[in-house]
Design an enzyme around this catalytic site. Sequence first.
Site, short mmCIF file in Angstrom:
data_model
loop_
_atom_site.label_atom_id
_atom_site.label_comp_id
_atom_site.label_asym_id
_atom_site.label_seq_id
_atom_site.Cartn_x
_atom_site.Cartn_y
_atom_site.Cartn_z
N LYS A 178 -9.14 -0.47 -5.90
CA LYS A 178 -9.21 0.20 -4.60
C LYS A 178 -10.58 0.81 -4.40
CE LYS A 178 -7.77 2.00 -0.70
NZ LYS A 178 -6.74 3.02 -0.47
N HIS B 91 1.55 5.36 -1.64
CA HIS B 91 1.16 6.55 -2.40
C HIS B 91 2.41 7.19 -2.99
CE1 HIS B 91 -2.99 6.63 -0.88
NE2 HIS B 91 -2.45 6.11 0.21
N ARG C 153 1.95 9.60 -5.60
CA ARG C 153 1.53 10.88 -6.19
C ARG C 153 1.97 10.97 -7.66
NH1 ARG C 153 -1.61 10.84 -1.78
NH2 ARG C 153 -0.64 11.70 0.07
N ASP D 276 1.39 2.53 3.54
CA ASP D 276 0.56 3.72 3.37
C ASP D 276 1.42 4.98 3.44
OD1 ASP D 276 -1.77 5.10 2.82
OD2 ASP D 276 -2.49 5.09 4.88
N HIS E 29 -10.51 0.78 1.75
CA HIS E 29 -10.31 1.76 2.83
C HIS E 29 -11.51 1.59 3.76
CE1 HIS E 29 -8.90 5.69 4.53
NE2 HIS E 29 -10.07 5.53 5.09
N HIS F 10 0.88 -1.19 0.00
CA HIS F 10 0.00 0.00 0.00
C HIS F 10 0.90 1.23 0.00
CE1 HIS F 10 -3.88 2.09 1.42
NE2 HIS F 10 -3.00 3.05 1.19
N HIS G 296 -4.65 -0.90 5.77
CA HIS G 296 -4.20 -0.14 6.96
C HIS G 296 -5.15 -0.26 8.15
CE1 HIS G 296 -6.94 2.65 5.08
NE2 HIS G 296 -6.08 3.08 4.20
ZN LIG Z 1 -3.47 5.04 1.69
#
Ligand SMILES: [Zn+2]
Length: 346
Positions: free
Chosen positions: A100, A16, A18, A248, A137, A14, A175
Site C-alpha cells: 500500500k 480497515h 484496526r 474502505d 491512495h 480494501h 477508492h
Molecule cells: Zn482506506
Amino acid sequence: MTQSLTLRRPDDWHLHLRDGEMLRAVAPESARHFARAIIMPNLVPPVVTGAQAAAYRDRILAALPDGARFEPLMTLYLTEDTDPADVAAAHASGLVKAVKLYPAGATTNSASGVSNFDKVRPVLEKMAEIGLPLCMHGEVTDPEIDIFDREAVFIDRVLDPIRRATPGLRVVMEHITTAQGAQYARDGGEDLAATITTHHLVINRNHILVGGIKPHYYCLPVAKREEHRLALRAAATSGDPSYFLGTDSAPHVDALKEHACGCAGCFTATNTLSILAEVFEQDAALDRLEAFTSLNGPAFYRLPVNDTTLTLTKGAPVVYPEKIDAAGDTVTVFDPGFPLHWTVAT
Ligand SMILES: [Zn+2]
C-alpha cells in the site's frame, strides 16, 4: 414472491480492521458476509515488514468468531525505507498480496508514507518483476491543491509518471471518487484496476455539507460532486473488470467522529451488501453485482473465486444496527439515507 439473488461469496478488496479492542469489535462484521479482504496496514505503528504482517494476521484470526471462515489478505505499508528483498520474501511465502502506498499525510495514519517517490523506485521495480500489486491512495498532499481536486491532480502528477517509468507494475487505484479516476482505470490496460467503495456510490459532497455538517459522511478521499458519483455508479454497475468492491470500511469511535477535528472514514462493513444490492437494483444492474463483489477482484489479484455462495433476498425494509459497540464507545454504521430491502440470508 420472494426475489432472491445468489452470488459467489464476495470479497472486500480494501478494508480497515484496526487492532486491539476495535479489531475485535469490527472483524466479525466483515467476516459475516465476506470470504476474504485486503487488510490495510495503516496501524500505529504501520505494518511495514513481513514479520509485522504475519503477527497482524495472527491477531486478526484470533479476533474472529468461532467457526468463521475469513481469510485476511495482508499488505505492507510502503515507506521510503522499505526493503525490496523483504517485500519479495513476504510475497513469495504467500503472506502478502499487495503493497500500500500512502502519500505522506494523505489520510488516517499516513505520516510514514512516501514523500520522495524516487526513494521507492527499487521496491516498485521489484514489485513489477514479481507481479505484486501496488494499492495506491491516489491523492496529492500539496497544500495548494484544493481537496476536491487532489485525486485528478494525483493521476497526472504521480500515478501516470510512475506507471510510465515502471512498465509491468500492477496498480490498484484505491477508492476512486472522480470521473477522471474511473476513466483512467478503464483505459489503463490489464495492469490497472480500481476499487470503489459502497459509500461513494451513495453520497456526494452535499450529503456532508448541506443542512449542517454530517461527520459520519466525512471520509477521504472526500465525496465529490454529483456528476462524479454518477460516473462511479456507471463504472461499478458496468461489469467492466477494471472495477471491483473495496469498501474502505473504516471504523472510528463516535467520540472521534463527532469532534471539532473529526476523523475521516465511513463504517460500512455491517450493511454493505444490502446497500449494494439496492444500488444495483436502482440502476437495473443486479445481474452485474456478482462481477463487482465477487469476480473482478480475484481476477485482478490472480486468485481463485470463492467456492461458496451468498444469497440475498428481497423483502420488508432491513433492520440493521445504527451503531455497534466498540472499544468502550460506539461506531456508527453508515446510513445510506434510503430504505434497504435486500438482506443476506443466513
Ligand atoms: Zn482506506
